[in-house]
Design a protein around this motif. Structure first.
Motif, short mmCIF file in Angstrom:
data_model
loop_
_atom_site.label_atom_id
_atom_site.label_comp_id
_atom_site.label_asym_id
_atom_site.label_seq_id
_atom_site.Cartn_x
_atom_site.Cartn_y
_atom_site.Cartn_z
N PRO A 26 0.81 -1.23 0.00
CA PRO A 26 0.00 0.00 0.00
C PRO A 26 0.84 1.27 0.00
CG PRO A 26 -0.95 -1.61 1.49
CD PRO A 26 0.36 -2.19 1.04
N ALA A 27 1.98 1.25 0.68
CA ALA A 27 2.83 2.45 0.71
C ALA A 27 3.37 2.79 -0.67
CB ALA A 27 3.98 2.25 1.69
N ILE A 28 3.67 1.79 -1.49
CA ILE A 28 4.15 2.03 -2.85
C ILE A 28 3.01 2.51 -3.74
CG2 ILE A 28 5.29 1.01 -4.85
CD1 ILE A 28 7.11 1.30 -2.39
N LEU A 141 14.79 10.10 -8.38
CA LEU A 141 14.40 9.73 -7.03
C LEU A 141 14.63 8.25 -6.74
CD1 LEU A 141 10.98 11.59 -6.60
CD2 LEU A 141 13.16 12.18 -5.52
N VAL A 142 15.04 7.97 -5.52
CA VAL A 142 15.04 6.62 -4.98
C VAL A 142 14.01 6.59 -3.85
CG1 VAL A 142 16.37 4.84 -3.78
CG2 VAL A 142 17.46 6.20 -5.59
N ASP A 143 13.02 5.73 -3.99
CA ASP A 143 11.98 5.56 -2.97
C ASP A 143 12.24 4.25 -2.23
OD1 ASP A 143 10.41 7.87 -3.72
OD2 ASP A 143 9.76 6.75 -5.48
N ILE A 144 12.44 4.35 -0.93
CA ILE A 144 12.80 3.17 -0.13
C ILE A 144 11.72 2.88 0.91
CG2 ILE A 144 14.41 2.27 1.60
CD1 ILE A 144 16.66 3.58 0.10
N LEU A 145 11.24 1.65 0.90
CA LEU A 145 10.35 1.13 1.93
C LEU A 145 11.13 0.06 2.68
CD1 LEU A 145 7.49 0.92 3.23
CD2 LEU A 145 6.94 -0.77 1.46
N ALA A 146 11.39 0.30 3.96
CA ALA A 146 12.25 -0.61 4.74
C ALA A 146 11.63 -0.90 6.09
CB ALA A 146 13.63 0.02 4.92
N LEU A 173 18.13 13.86 1.10
CA LEU A 173 17.00 13.17 1.72
C LEU A 173 15.84 14.16 1.82
CD1 LEU A 173 15.80 10.70 3.16
CD2 LEU A 173 16.81 11.55 5.28
N GLU A 174 14.82 13.95 1.00
CA GLU A 174 13.70 14.89 0.94
C GLU A 174 12.61 14.57 1.96
OE1 GLU A 174 13.83 16.47 -3.65
OE2 GLU A 174 12.24 15.09 -3.07
N ASP A 175 12.44 13.29 2.26
CA ASP A 175 11.36 12.92 3.17
C ASP A 175 11.67 11.56 3.79
OD1 ASP A 175 8.71 13.58 4.28
OD2 ASP A 175 8.05 11.78 3.23
N LEU A 176 11.39 11.44 5.07
CA LEU A 176 11.55 10.17 5.78
C LEU A 176 10.46 10.11 6.84
CD1 LEU A 176 13.06 7.56 6.43
CD2 LEU A 176 14.65 8.89 7.82
N GLN A 177 9.58 9.13 6.70
CA GLN A 177 8.43 9.06 7.60
C GLN A 177 8.11 7.62 7.97
OE1 GLN A 177 4.52 9.57 5.26
NE2 GLN A 177 6.00 10.77 4.07
N SER A 178 7.39 7.49 9.05
CA SER A 178 6.91 6.17 9.48
C SER A 178 5.75 5.75 8.60
CB SER A 178 6.45 6.22 10.94
OG SER A 178 7.52 6.55 11.79
N SER A 202 -1.99 -15.43 8.30
CA SER A 202 -2.64 -14.12 8.34
C SER A 202 -1.76 -13.07 7.66
CB SER A 202 -2.89 -13.68 9.78
OG SER A 202 -3.68 -14.63 10.47
N SER A 203 -2.39 -11.96 7.29
CA SER A 203 -1.61 -10.81 6.86
C SER A 203 -1.40 -9.90 8.06
CB SER A 203 -2.31 -10.06 5.73
OG SER A 203 -3.54 -9.53 6.19
N ILE A 204 -0.32 -9.12 7.99
CA ILE A 204 0.03 -8.26 9.12
C ILE A 204 0.70 -7.01 8.59
CG2 ILE A 204 2.26 -9.42 9.46
CD1 ILE A 204 1.93 -8.93 12.47
N ASN A 205 0.43 -5.88 9.23
CA ASN A 205 1.08 -4.63 8.89
C ASN A 205 2.05 -4.26 10.01
OD1 ASN A 205 -0.39 -4.07 6.44
ND2 ASN A 205 -2.17 -3.65 7.73
N VAL A 206 3.32 -4.18 9.66
CA VAL A 206 4.36 -3.91 10.66
C VAL A 206 5.02 -2.56 10.38
CG1 VAL A 206 4.78 -6.36 11.07
CG2 VAL A 206 6.12 -5.15 9.34
N ALA A 207 5.72 -2.07 11.39
CA ALA A 207 6.35 -0.75 11.30
C ALA A 207 7.41 -0.72 10.20
CB ALA A 207 6.99 -0.39 12.64
N ALA A 208 7.44 0.39 9.48
CA ALA A 208 8.38 0.56 8.38
C ALA A 208 8.74 2.03 8.22
CB ALA A 208 7.79 0.01 7.09
N TRP A 209 9.80 2.26 7.45
CA TRP A 209 10.19 3.61 7.05
C TRP A 209 9.92 3.78 5.57
CZ3 TRP A 209 10.84 6.14 11.29
CH2 TRP A 209 11.51 5.57 12.38
N LEU A 210 9.51 4.97 5.19
CA LEU A 210 9.37 5.31 3.79
C LEU A 210 10.23 6.55 3.54
CD1 LEU A 210 7.97 4.62 1.10
CD2 LEU A 210 6.18 6.25 1.73
#
Length: 216
Positions: A26-28, A141-146, A173-178, A202-210
């Protein structure tokens, strides 16, 4: 940590990869909706190919690459099953792609759950960042989801400071958010993190950085 191609191949061959969720992250999807994916795109560490498939459907010139031949085969089957045979995938080493002499041809590089595997290996992480710099056009741009260390989760987890420290010279680094990363709870994920609080399958949503990082 970094793993061999055989390790990643096994995850796809045995259907045990917690990141294979049969849909784009979903974040992408939100990144694309908000206009942060543009021009020629590289989906680096493409895995099951969901983001390459999505972006191909939307008309982007996009290539998905992955170290694991089994991931690329999986992605091609996935694209065919979704009626997107034009989606393009190749086997490739994300670190070696940026060897000297590689022209910077990509306007956007999408990294969904690749950067964090270099979290405990500074030399490999630096080589990967150099590869991204070589592949990304100036101004691109490099978009990173980690995966984030800010809460329970599965897989390699990193801090926001590690992202900040890794992208300095030649980057802005233009933006870094939870945000959240959607995964599938496998037996291996539960073995690694038994307090996930949801049953296997099950599916699960865990903490990440964008992170949104511009190549200068």
């Amino acid at each position: 940590m970094t793993r061999s191609a055989d390790f990643w191949n096994s995850a796809y061959d045995n259907d045990i990869a917690p990141w294979v969720i049969d849909e784009p992250q979903p974040a992408i999807v939100a990144l694309e909706r908000d206009g942060w994916i543009q021009g020629r795109v590289l989906d680096i560490g493409c895995g099951a190919g969901e983001h390459t498939i999505l972006l191909t459907k939307l008309g982007y010139d996009v290539l998905g690459i992955d170290l694991a031949a089994s991931a690329v085969a999986f992605a091609r089957r996935n694209a065919a099953a979704q009626g997107v045979p034009a989606a393009r995938f190749d086997v490739g080493d994300a670190i070696a792609l940026g060897d000297a002499g590689t022209p910077p041809v990509y306007d956007t590089i999408v990294d969904s759950a690749l950067f964090h595997i270099f979290g405990t290996e500074p030399d490999a992480r630096a080589a990967y960042v150099r590869s991204l710099h070589a592949l990304c056009k100036p101004g691109g741009l490099v978009d990173i989801l980690a995966l984030s260390d800010d809460g329970p989760g599965f897989g390699p987890q990193i801090s926001d400071s590690l992202i900040r420290e890794s992208f300095t010279d030649g980057w802005e680094l233009e933006d870094l958010q939870s945000t959240r990363y959607r995964g599938r709870v496998t037996a291996g994920a539960l073995e690694q993190q038994p307090d996930l609080g949801v049953p296997e399958g099950s599916s699960i949503n865990v903490a990440a950085w964008l992170a949104r990082i511009r190549r200068v």
